[in-house]
Motif scaffolding. Structure first.
Motif, short mmCIF file in Angstrom:
data_model
loop_
_atom_site.label_atom_id
_atom_site.label_comp_id
_atom_site.label_asym_id
_atom_site.label_seq_id
_atom_site.Cartn_x
_atom_site.Cartn_y
_atom_site.Cartn_z
N ALA A 238 0.82 -1.22 0.00
CA ALA A 238 0.00 0.00 0.00
C ALA A 238 0.85 1.26 0.00
N TRP A 239 2.04 1.18 0.59
CA TRP A 239 2.91 2.35 0.69
C TRP A 239 3.34 2.91 -0.67
N LYS A 240 3.25 2.07 -1.71
CA LYS A 240 3.70 2.53 -3.03
C LYS A 240 2.80 3.61 -3.62
N SER A 241 1.61 3.78 -3.10
CA SER A 241 0.74 4.84 -3.63
C SER A 241 1.17 6.22 -3.13
N HIS A 242 1.89 6.28 -2.00
CA HIS A 242 2.07 7.56 -1.31
C HIS A 242 2.87 8.56 -2.13
N ASP A 243 4.06 8.17 -2.57
CA ASP A 243 4.88 9.14 -3.31
C ASP A 243 4.28 9.43 -4.69
N LYS A 244 3.54 8.48 -5.24
CA LYS A 244 2.94 8.70 -6.57
C LYS A 244 1.78 9.67 -6.49
N ILE A 245 0.99 9.56 -5.42
CA ILE A 245 -0.09 10.54 -5.24
C ILE A 245 0.49 11.95 -5.13
N ARG A 246 1.53 12.09 -4.33
CA ARG A 246 2.15 13.40 -4.17
C ARG A 246 2.76 13.89 -5.48
N MET A 247 3.33 12.96 -6.25
CA MET A 247 3.89 13.33 -7.55
C MET A 247 2.79 13.86 -8.48
N ILE A 248 1.66 13.18 -8.51
CA ILE A 248 0.56 13.61 -9.37
C ILE A 248 0.04 14.97 -8.92
N LEU A 249 -0.12 15.15 -7.62
CA LEU A 249 -0.59 16.43 -7.10
C LEU A 249 0.34 17.57 -7.53
N ARG A 250 1.63 17.31 -7.51
CA ARG A 250 2.60 18.35 -7.88
C ARG A 250 2.68 18.56 -9.40
N ALA A 251 2.62 17.46 -10.15
CA ALA A 251 2.84 17.55 -11.60
C ALA A 251 1.61 18.06 -12.35
N MET A 252 0.43 17.68 -11.91
CA MET A 252 -0.80 17.96 -12.67
C MET A 252 -1.53 19.21 -12.21
N TYR A 253 -1.15 19.75 -11.05
CA TYR A 253 -1.88 20.89 -10.48
C TYR A 253 -0.86 21.92 -10.02
N GLN A 254 -0.77 23.02 -10.78
CA GLN A 254 0.18 24.07 -10.46
C GLN A 254 -0.52 25.41 -10.58
N THR A 255 0.10 26.43 -10.05
CA THR A 255 -0.44 27.78 -10.23
C THR A 255 -0.08 28.26 -11.63
N GLY A 256 -0.75 29.33 -12.07
CA GLY A 256 -0.51 29.86 -13.40
C GLY A 256 -1.58 29.41 -14.37
N ALA A 257 -1.70 30.14 -15.46
CA ALA A 257 -2.75 29.88 -16.44
C ALA A 257 -2.67 28.47 -17.01
N ASP A 258 -1.45 27.93 -17.15
CA ASP A 258 -1.28 26.58 -17.71
C ASP A 258 -1.10 25.54 -16.61
N GLY A 259 -1.67 25.79 -15.44
CA GLY A 259 -1.42 24.94 -14.28
C GLY A 259 -2.15 23.62 -14.24
N LEU A 260 -3.14 23.40 -15.12
CA LEU A 260 -3.88 22.14 -15.10
C LEU A 260 -3.35 21.19 -16.16
N GLY A 261 -3.15 19.94 -15.77
CA GLY A 261 -2.65 18.91 -16.69
C GLY A 261 -3.76 18.27 -17.47
N GLY A 262 -4.51 19.03 -18.24
CA GLY A 262 -5.64 18.53 -19.01
C GLY A 262 -6.91 19.28 -18.65
#
Length: 768
Positions: free
Chosen positions: A640-664
């Protein structure tokens, strides 16, 4: 005693001020307005009917008789990188992958009158204007921009059914306001079926617009009022034949004539203004009538105080945003969190007048008795996390949304729950019958407790509608054959999930026979799993596998918005059975790991600018919803621990500030709902279940202020960028031994505590 009372009062006031922090300051409506986020920056209130926003272009649907791919960029009407604004229209979708709306575009101008919008390449050829982001500002319930070509300052705000404009003309001479009844999003030549406009008096204009397009027949009425008398008005009729015939030929309809009708009309209104003077306009809309629009205006904006209307809109946003109060690692996380809440609460939208009347699917006028009617259900997206989020934060609204879906069902000539519906139209967009999932989730979580037999009957009838997307073959064979209906594997898997949701609802209600029937149908996912290849793959109607199978290809392989690698993990209702079927924990975890580390060859994209590249990490496609639950599947394995860093990676990679901040595309709030759940540390893998899978929270602390008066707190001890792994989880002080919590745990209030570490606890939630 007086001193003690004064001190206590001051302390109370200080607490009240802190409790009512202006959370709207953390919302940035510009996030997602660039690239393919497809959000709009304009003024609206929570779930409002009016979305008053700038359009940077109106793109023709066809060019030289062929589909114009540029249309896709303008699903929300606005692209951040554009240099001109063509006007401000009153209806928009947020974050969708398809275009429509853009009703009643208004544009203030000065100087010589032009009634052609011009082009971005040659703005001076029309009424559009250049603008700069340096003189543009977007916030909840407010949008402001300076039109550089006219030196006009535009401010916009809104109520639920009224858009309010305030224009400050630096040069008041030759001040015009254009009302373009031709403009629209998804704007092909014959979109307008009919338009009508009538001058009621020197400050009030009414009318309607009927369009065809994605919604085959859509009718919206308006009432437009100005705070100053119209000096002169006119219009230009752009119908195929300009000549007026018969009785109407006796009049010059183009100037100061009290009414006009036609397919293509642009109107203008002139005003006597001093330099620097302001003009306020109110545009109310209605799905019923111009009289309904006038009533909406009188009820929601009886006066002309723009600032007061704006403040009321900000207050309405703060009320909704205060449903969750968060502490975050960094300020940008707070911006992303509250912007996600903002986007999640943009829709579905209220669809009806202040008196509860609305236009139904049968095109008749109905009265919403005991509920608020909603429209714009992007269900293939939003059943996954947005509606489950509403069951936590917006249960009353979600209850009304379910009632709206059942009203849609009742008004359907061949009874069907909505698939993708808006403005009294069914678009039949995407696959599945996910209204059943939304309703089932609301029933099992006890958001909906009345009219349950009707709700179950509607879901069952929809699931047995043989003419819809291969359901007849699905019921006969236990799968959708690819040579009967395309995207057959995706359909089979999504139907099987929806069937499971129906079974859960039937079980909750106590209908054992329906529960058994649909629980059996829910196992149909097994019929498209190929043990030899280890993937879900398309079958033909003779029972053989379709040849030429490529698990990485997204075209012609039986899938929609995904490939076999993604969709082979789409059994959200039976993850343990899926894992066993795919070879057990070890093989499954290898498959899941590789999803995030693969490098997709260029041949799987149409070109280097292919929009399908948006939102991809390896072969994990976060920009397409079928993958949204995938990272949480580790919870059903011994790692189950393998989800933890990947969830945080997705949160950081796909959601950012700025006009182009959404990954889709934000997909009407689904992407934002994924962010909110994941930032809080839990996610609804299978709506229709009362369980949430635990992950790795991004917040330091969050307090959920629930509608029932309870509070549920999430706390992440030792939270930091480095400490992404969860070493222990406690619910109300008791350690959890499984990576799940239940809906009731949240709704009765309490505290969920995550103990964060920099290294994984590989024994957390171990099956040993």
């Amino acid at each position: 005693m007086k001193k003690i009372l004064l001190t206590s009062l001051m302390g109370f006031l200080a607490w009240g001020t802190q409790a009512q922090e202006d959370l709207s300051q953390y919302v940035d409506p510009m996030i997602g307005t660039a690239k393919m986020g497809h959000t709009y920056p304009g003024a609206t209130v929570p779930f409002g009917s009016v979305q008053l926003s700038p359009d940077t272009d109106t793109i023709p649907y066809e060019v030289n008789g062929r589909y114009n791919p540029e249309v896709y960029r303008y699903c929300a009407g606005y692209q951040y990188d554009d240099a001109t604004i063509v006007g401000f229209s009153h209806t928009h979708f947020s974050g969708t992958g398809h275009s429509d709306l853009g009703d009643f575009l208004m544009m203030p101008t000065s100087g010589p009158l032009q009634l052609n919008p011009g082009t971005e390449a040659d703005p001076d050829s029309g009424y559009r204007s250049r603008f700069s982001h340096d003189r543009e500002h977007a916030a909840p319930a407010y949008y402001q921009v300076t039109l550089d070509d006219y030196d006009i300052d535009v401010e916009l705000t809104a109520t639920t059914r009224v858009g309010v404009h305030r224009y400050t003309f630096a040069q008041g001479e030759d001040a015009h306001v254009i009302l373009d009844l031709m403009a629209g999003i998804y704007n092909y030549d014959d979109k307008n079926v009919w338009t009508f406009m009538r001058e009621e008096n020197d400050t009030l204009v009414t009318g309607f617009r009927e369009t065809t397009g994605w919604a085959r027949t859509r009718k919206v009425f308006f009432a437009l009022s100005f705070d100053k008398p119209i000096k002169q008005y006119g219009n230009r009729k752009y119908d195929e034949k300009q000549a007026y015939r018969g009785f109407w030929g006796r009049f010059n309809e183009s100037e100061n004539f009290p009414e006009i009708a036609g397919r293509k009309i642009r109107a203008y209104f002139d005003f006597d203004l001093e330099d620097g003077e302001q003009l306020i306009a109110k545009m109310a809309i209605s799905p019923v009538s111009t009289a309904g629009a006038i009533k909406n205006m009188q009820a929601e904006t009886p006066g002309w105080d723009f600032d007061a209307i704006h403040q009321a809109g900000v207050d309405s946003w703060n009320k909704e945003l205060h449903k969750v109060q968060v502490k975050t690692i960094q300020e940008s996380d707070k911006v992303n969190f509250y912007t996600a809440m903002y986007h999640a609460f943009l829709g579905p939208t209220v669809y009806g007048d202040v008196d509860g009347r609305y236009r139904g699917l049968d095109m008749n006028i109905h009265q919403a008795e005991g509920f608020t009617n909603y429209t714009s259900f992007s269900l293939w997206d939003t059943y996954r996390a947005l509606h489950p989020l509403f069951n936590v934060l917006q249960p009353a609204r979600n209850r009304d949304m379910v009632k709206s879906m059942l009203a849609h069902y009742d008004q359907s000539v061949h009874p069907m729950l909505p698939i993708w519906s808006h403005y009294a139209n069914e678009n039949w967009c995407m696959i599945g019958y996910h209204s059943a999932s939304v309703i089932a989730d609301a029933v099992v979580k006890e958001t909906v407790t009345a009219d349950l037999a009707h709700a179950l009957d509607a879901a069952v009838t929809t699931a047995q509608t043989a003419y819809f997307d291969g359901i007849g073959a699905y019921m006969e064979k236990g799968y959708v054959p690819e040579d009967v209906s395309g995207a057959s594997v995706s359909k089979t898997l999504e139907y099987a999930y929806d069937d499971w949701a129906i079974a859960q609802m039937a079980d909750k209600i106590g209908n054992a026979s329906i529960s058994r029937e649909f629980a059996a149908r829910a196992e149909n996912y097994k019929n498209v799993y190929d043990q030899q290849t280890g993937f879900m793959r398309p079958k033909l109607k003779d029972g053989s596998w379709k040849q030429g199978f490529d698990p990485l290809d997204t075209h012609g392989q039986g899938f929609i918005e995904g490939n076999a690698w993604n969709y082979s993990l789409y059994v959200p209702h039976a993850p343990q059975e899926m894992i066993n079927m795919m070879g057990g924990d070890h093989r499954f975890v290898e498959h899941l790991d590789s999803l995030f580390s693969m490098d997709l060859p260029d041949r799987y994209f149409a070109n280097t600018e292919d929009i399908s590249r948006e939102g991809i990490i390896g072969n994990y496609v976060h920009g397409n919803e079928p993958s949204h639950h995938v990272v949480y599947l580790y919870n059903w394995t011994d790692q189950a621990w393998k989800s933890h860093d990947k969830i945080r990676m997705i949160l950081r990679a796909m959601y950012q500030t700025g006009a182009d901040g959404l990954g889709g595309n934000d997909d009407f709030g689904q992407m934002s709902a994924w962010y909110l759940f994941s930032a809080l540390g839990f996610y609804p893998v299978a709506p229709g279940s009362v369980e949430y899978a635990l992950g790795s929270p991004l917040v330091e602390e969050a307090t959920l202020n629930l509608e029932n008066g309870k509070t549920f707190t999430v706390e992440a001890q030792n939270q930091s960028e480095k400490n992404q792994y969860v070493s222990k989880v406690l619910l109300n002080g008791e350690e959890l031994h499984e990576p799940f919590i239940r809906h009731a745990d949240i709704m009765k209030g309490g505290k969920l505590t995550f103990i964060m570490k920099g290294r994984p606890n590989k024994k957390i939630f171990s099956k040993d």
